[in-house]
Design a protein around this motif. Structure first.
Motif, PDB file in Angstrom:
ATOM      1  N   ILE A 150      42.543   5.662  27.487  1.00 60.38           N
ATOM      2  CA  ILE A 150      41.955   5.527  26.159  1.00 60.38           C
ATOM      3  C   ILE A 150      43.040   5.504  25.103  1.00 60.38           C
ATOM      4  CG2 ILE A 150      40.408   6.595  24.473  1.00 60.38           C
ATOM      5  CD1 ILE A 150      38.891   7.831  26.771  1.00 60.38           C
ATOM      6  N   GLU A 151      44.033   6.424  25.218  1.00 59.42           N
ATOM      7  CA  GLU A 151      45.116   6.472  24.245  1.00 59.42           C
ATOM      8  C   GLU A 151      45.886   5.162  24.226  1.00 59.42           C
ATOM      9  OE1 GLU A 151      45.691   8.654  22.091  1.00 59.42           O
ATOM     10  OE2 GLU A 151      44.461  10.336  22.726  1.00 59.42           O
ATOM     11  N   GLU A 152      46.101   4.596  25.419  1.00 65.29           N
ATOM     12  CA  GLU A 152      46.843   3.341  25.514  1.00 65.29           C
ATOM     13  C   GLU A 152      46.110   2.226  24.777  1.00 65.29           C
ATOM     14  OE1 GLU A 152      48.203   0.128  28.935  1.00 65.29           O
ATOM     15  OE2 GLU A 152      47.584   2.146  29.499  1.00 65.29           O
ATOM     16  N   GLU A 153      44.765   2.179  24.915  1.00 67.75           N
ATOM     17  CA  GLU A 153      44.004   1.131  24.258  1.00 67.75           C
ATOM     18  C   GLU A 153      43.979   1.334  22.748  1.00 67.75           C
ATOM     19  OE1 GLU A 153      43.034  -1.463  25.576  1.00 67.75           O
ATOM     20  OE2 GLU A 153      43.274  -0.988  27.672  1.00 67.75           O
ATOM     21  N   GLU A 154      43.927   2.610  22.309  1.00 68.48           N
ATOM     22  CA  GLU A 154      43.845   2.869  20.884  1.00 68.48           C
ATOM     23  C   GLU A 154      45.138   2.494  20.167  1.00 68.48           C
ATOM     24  OE1 GLU A 154      42.719   6.893  20.534  1.00 68.48           O
ATOM     25  OE2 GLU A 154      40.648   6.571  21.136  1.00 68.48           O
ATOM     26  N   GLU A 155      46.253   2.451  20.872  1.00 74.15           N
ATOM     27  CA  GLU A 155      47.534   2.144  20.263  1.00 74.15           C
ATOM     28  C   GLU A 155      47.907   0.678  20.453  1.00 74.15           C
ATOM     29  OE1 GLU A 155      50.196   4.902  22.035  1.00 74.15           O
ATOM     30  OE2 GLU A 155      49.334   6.655  21.070  1.00 74.15           O
ATOM     31  N   SER A 156      46.926  -0.158  20.690  1.00 73.46           N
ATOM     32  CA  SER A 156      47.200  -1.573  20.946  1.00 73.46           C
ATOM     33  C   SER A 156      47.458  -2.356  19.668  1.00 73.46           C
ATOM     34  CB  SER A 156      46.029  -2.200  21.715  1.00 73.46           C
ATOM     35  OG  SER A 156      44.845  -2.134  20.930  1.00 73.46           O
ATOM     36  N   PHE A 157      47.354  -1.714  18.499  1.00 74.74           N
ATOM     37  CA  PHE A 157      47.620  -2.391  17.237  1.00 74.74           C
ATOM     38  C   PHE A 157      48.466  -1.501  16.348  1.00 74.74           C
ATOM     39  CE2 PHE A 157      43.521  -0.244  16.873  1.00 74.74           C
ATOM     40  CZ  PHE A 157      43.714   0.538  15.735  1.00 74.74           C
ATOM     41  N   GLU A 158      49.162  -2.129  15.398  1.00 71.63           N
ATOM     42  CA  GLU A 158      50.004  -1.409  14.455  1.00 71.63           C
ATOM     43  C   GLU A 158      49.260  -1.264  13.123  1.00 71.63           C
ATOM     44  OE1 GLU A 158      52.808  -0.034  15.088  1.00 71.63           O
ATOM     45  OE2 GLU A 158      53.361  -0.943  17.012  1.00 71.63           O
ATOM     46  N   SER A 159      49.114  -0.027  12.654  1.00 74.28           N
ATOM     47  CA  SER A 159      48.412   0.209  11.395  1.00 74.28           C
ATOM     48  C   SER A 159      49.147  -0.459  10.239  1.00 74.28           C
ATOM     49  CB  SER A 159      48.292   1.711  11.136  1.00 74.28           C
ATOM     50  OG  SER A 159      47.789   1.954   9.840  1.00 74.28           O
ATOM     51  N   ILE A 160      48.381  -0.957   9.286  1.00 72.29           N
ATOM     52  CA  ILE A 160      48.969  -1.609   8.111  1.00 72.29           C
ATOM     53  C   ILE A 160      49.793  -0.624   7.285  1.00 72.29           C
ATOM     54  CG2 ILE A 160      47.094  -1.209   6.462  1.00 72.29           C
ATOM     55  CD1 ILE A 160      48.813  -4.585   7.027  1.00 72.29           C
ATOM     56  N   ASP A 161      49.512   0.674   7.420  1.00 77.88           N
ATOM     57  CA  ASP A 161      50.252   1.694   6.678  1.00 77.88           C
ATOM     58  C   ASP A 161      51.735   1.725   7.056  1.00 77.88           C
ATOM     59  OD1 ASP A 161      48.063   2.619   5.202  1.00 77.88           O
ATOM     60  OD2 ASP A 161      47.395   3.895   6.860  1.00 77.88           O
ATOM     61  N   LYS A 162      52.049   1.216   8.261  1.00 81.67           N
ATOM     62  CA  LYS A 162      53.443   1.227   8.698  1.00 81.67           C
ATOM     63  C   LYS A 162      54.320   0.270   7.889  1.00 81.67           C
ATOM     64  CE  LYS A 162      52.668   2.770  13.446  1.00 81.67           C
ATOM     65  NZ  LYS A 162      52.913   2.506  14.887  1.00 81.67           N
ATOM     66  N   LEU A 163      53.691  -0.597   7.114  1.00 80.75           N
ATOM     67  CA  LEU A 163      54.469  -1.493   6.256  1.00 80.75           C
ATOM     68  C   LEU A 163      55.224  -0.706   5.181  1.00 80.75           C
ATOM     69  CD1 LEU A 163      52.009  -4.489   5.657  1.00 80.75           C
ATOM     70  CD2 LEU A 163      54.038  -4.448   7.123  1.00 80.75           C
ATOM     71  N   ILE A 164      54.717   0.469   4.827  1.00 83.65           N
ATOM     72  CA  ILE A 164      55.374   1.284   3.806  1.00 83.65           C
ATOM     73  C   ILE A 164      56.774   1.678   4.261  1.00 83.65           C
ATOM     74  CG2 ILE A 164      55.237   3.446   2.501  1.00 83.65           C
ATOM     75  CD1 ILE A 164      52.207   3.274   2.680  1.00 83.65           C
ATOM     76  N   SER A 165      56.910   1.946   5.576  1.00 84.60           N
ATOM     77  CA  SER A 165      58.224   2.312   6.112  1.00 84.60           C
ATOM     78  C   SER A 165      59.193   1.134   6.096  1.00 84.60           C
ATOM     79  CB  SER A 165      58.082   2.839   7.545  1.00 84.60           C
ATOM     80  OG  SER A 165      57.617   1.812   8.417  1.00 84.60           O
ATOM     81  N   GLN A 166      58.658  -0.073   5.898  1.00 84.75           N
ATOM     82  CA  GLN A 166      59.493  -1.275   5.836  1.00 84.75           C
ATOM     83  C   GLN A 166      59.776  -1.687   4.393  1.00 84.75           C
ATOM     84  OE1 GLN A 166      60.784  -2.847   8.614  1.00 84.75           O
ATOM     85  NE2 GLN A 166      59.918  -1.112   9.750  1.00 84.75           N
ATOM     86  N   GLY A 167      59.455  -0.789   3.452  1.00 84.59           N
ATOM     87  CA  GLY A 167      59.768  -1.058   2.053  1.00 84.59           C
ATOM     88  C   GLY A 167      58.673  -1.710   1.247  1.00 84.59           C
ATOM     89  N   ILE A 168      57.468  -1.809   1.806  1.00 83.95           N
ATOM     90  CA  ILE A 168      56.350  -2.408   1.076  1.00 83.95           C
ATOM     91  C   ILE A 168      55.684  -1.342   0.212  1.00 83.95           C
ATOM     92  CG2 ILE A 168      54.181  -3.665   1.269  1.00 83.95           C
ATOM     93  CD1 ILE A 168      56.685  -5.201   2.166  1.00 83.95           C
ATOM     94  N   ASN A 169      55.379  -1.691  -1.008  1.00 86.44           N
ATOM     95  CA  ASN A 169      54.752  -0.761  -1.947  1.00 86.44           C
ATOM     96  C   ASN A 169      53.388  -0.310  -1.438  1.00 86.44           C
ATOM     97  OD1 ASN A 169      52.903  -0.261  -4.447  1.00 86.44           O
ATOM     98  ND2 ASN A 169      54.993   0.033  -5.193  1.00 86.44           N
ATOM     99  N   ALA A 170      53.100   0.998  -1.588  1.00 87.15           N
ATOM    100  CA  ALA A 170      51.822   1.541  -1.120  1.00 87.15           C
ATOM    101  C   ALA A 170      50.647   0.886  -1.843  1.00 87.15           C
ATOM    102  CB  ALA A 170      51.788   3.052  -1.328  1.00 87.15           C
ATOM    103  N   GLY A 171      50.853   0.515  -3.094  1.00 87.81           N
ATOM    104  CA  GLY A 171      49.790  -0.165  -3.837  1.00 87.81           C
ATOM    105  C   GLY A 171      49.444  -1.507  -3.251  1.00 87.81           C
ATOM    106  N   ASP A 172      50.461  -2.239  -2.764  1.00 88.55           N
ATOM    107  CA  ASP A 172      50.212  -3.538  -2.141  1.00 88.55           C
ATOM    108  C   ASP A 172      49.502  -3.376  -0.796  1.00 88.55           C
ATOM    109  OD1 ASP A 172      51.389  -4.857  -4.261  1.00 88.55           O
ATOM    110  OD2 ASP A 172      53.378  -4.908  -3.339  1.00 88.55           O
ATOM    111  N   VAL A 173      49.844  -2.314  -0.080  1.00 89.40           N
ATOM    112  CA  VAL A 173      49.162  -2.027   1.187  1.00 89.40           C
ATOM    113  C   VAL A 173      47.684  -1.746   0.921  1.00 89.40           C
ATOM    114  CG1 VAL A 173      48.989  -0.415   3.129  1.00 89.40           C
ATOM    115  CG2 VAL A 173      51.240  -1.210   2.359  1.00 89.40           C
ATOM    116  N   LYS A 174      47.414  -1.006  -0.155  1.00 91.78           N
ATOM    117  CA  LYS A 174      46.025  -0.703  -0.523  1.00 91.78           C
ATOM    118  C   LYS A 174      45.261  -1.990  -0.855  1.00 91.78           C
ATOM    119  CE  LYS A 174      42.620   2.089  -1.735  1.00 91.78           C
ATOM    120  NZ  LYS A 174      41.647   1.149  -2.304  1.00 91.78           N
ATOM    121  N   LYS A 175      45.910  -2.942  -1.481  1.00 90.53           N
ATOM    122  CA  LYS A 175      45.273  -4.213  -1.801  1.00 90.53           C
ATOM    123  C   LYS A 175      44.904  -4.971  -0.523  1.00 90.53           C
ATOM    124  CE  LYS A 175      47.791  -4.599  -6.172  1.00 90.53           C
ATOM    125  NZ  LYS A 175      48.921  -5.256  -6.871  1.00 90.53           N
TER     126      LYS A 175
END
Length: 311
Positions: free
Chosen positions: A21-46
């Motif tokens: 189950i854990e393996e299947e749940e981690e089959s995608f990358e959350s959009i929130d991880k874009l913040i760690s790549q320098g993307i503004n949190a406001g843009d992620v919210k949009k």
């Protein structure tokens, strides 16, 4: 996390291992991880407000559609896409790697051994399965749950239901569904317990909305384009979250069938729906409560029938 369940070959429910189950749940990358790549949190919210909750889902959108989101310029979209590409391994892969990726496909039991055998193990994730036939569907969730020794109230509580009244409302419901799947270990039960996720769409109402909202041949092209967009969205949800999308459809009379055709009926939705579904099943009535299912179209299944199966 409590283990999930599925039915074995004997029709009994078995526990699914938690690590699977854990393996299947981690089959995608959350959009929130874009913040760690320098993307503004406001843009992620949009992006989230626009129904995009994973990096996988982001890469399924064109840059043109992303710039249509209020507050996202072309420069921002370019930067967001570059950040998402760093988090995902996109591009070409060898046939061997593709075969390994295909092993993530899960076949969800239908509860009928004959039908499971016909489908090669059950309903597949990562694709759309369509079943069409004459309407004949009783209130079955409670007795099916009881058949497997499950708490019927708990099963019903794990099902969410929504009725759309326009094609736009229907599309917006799909955006909200993506949010639920991204935020929690969500299970949408179809008929009864599932191994992973099952999304069931009743195309009797799905196609009917497009017929009502678009009238006459003058709006036929736009109607089919909007229907194709919705089906494309379903396909992306299936691939983004490794879910099984199961749609039920009705049959309509085929005036061009001719007098020599034994049963001049065809599934509603035309070629747009036909090309969107990976596996198409034709159901017809048998004796009493029995049903007969025939493989109408499938890329990886031989022709055949499951005769006299009963769910």
């Amino acid at each position: 996390m409590a283990p999930s369940r599925h039915a074995d070959e004997g029709g009994q429910l078995q526990l699914m291992e938690a690590d699977r189950i854990e393996e299947e749940e981690e089959s995608f990358e959350s959009i929130d991880k874009l913040i760690s790549q320098g993307i503004n949190a406001g843009d992620v919210k949009k992006l989230q407000d626009a129904g995009i909750y994973t990096c996988n889902g982001l890469m399924m959108h064109t840059k043109k559609s992303l710039t249509g989101i209020k507050g996202l310029s072309e420069a921002k979209v370019e930067k967001i896409c570059e950040a998402a590409e760093k988090l995902l391994s996109q591009g070409f892969m060898t046939g061997s790697d593709l075969l390994i990726k295909r092993k993530s496909v899960v076949r969800i039991t239908t509860g009928s051994q004959a039908l499971d055998d016909l489908l090669g193990g059950g309903i597949e994730t990562l694709c759309i399965t369509e079943a069409f036939g004459e309407f004949r569907r009783p209130e079955r969730i409670v007795p099916i749950a009881e058949r497997f020794g499950m708490d019927a109230n708990a099963v019903l509580d794990n099902i969410i239901y929504a009725r759309a009244y326009t094609y736009e409302h229907q599309y917006n419901l799909l955006l909200g569904l993506a949010a639920k799947m991204a935020e929690e270990p969500f299970r949408l039960l179809c008929a009864y317990v599932t191994l992973l996720f099952v999304l069931e769409i009743d195309c009797r109402f799905c196609v009917a909305l497009f017929r009502v909202d678009f009238s006459g041949r003058g709006e036929l092209v736009e109607r089919q384009q909007k229907l194709a967009q919705m089906l494309s969205r379903l396909t992306k949800i299936a691939e983004e979250f490794n879910v099984a999308v199961y749609i039920t459809n009705q049959v309509i009379a085929d005036p061009g069938g001719g007098m020599f055709i034994t049963d001049p009926k065809k599934p509603a939705g035309g070629h747009v729906l036909a090309h969107a579904a990976t596996i198409r099943l034709m159901l017809r009535k048998g004796k009493g409560e029995q049903r007969v299912c025939k493989i109408f179209d499938a890329p990886n299944l031989p022709e055949g029938e499951a005769i006299s199966f009963c769910l």
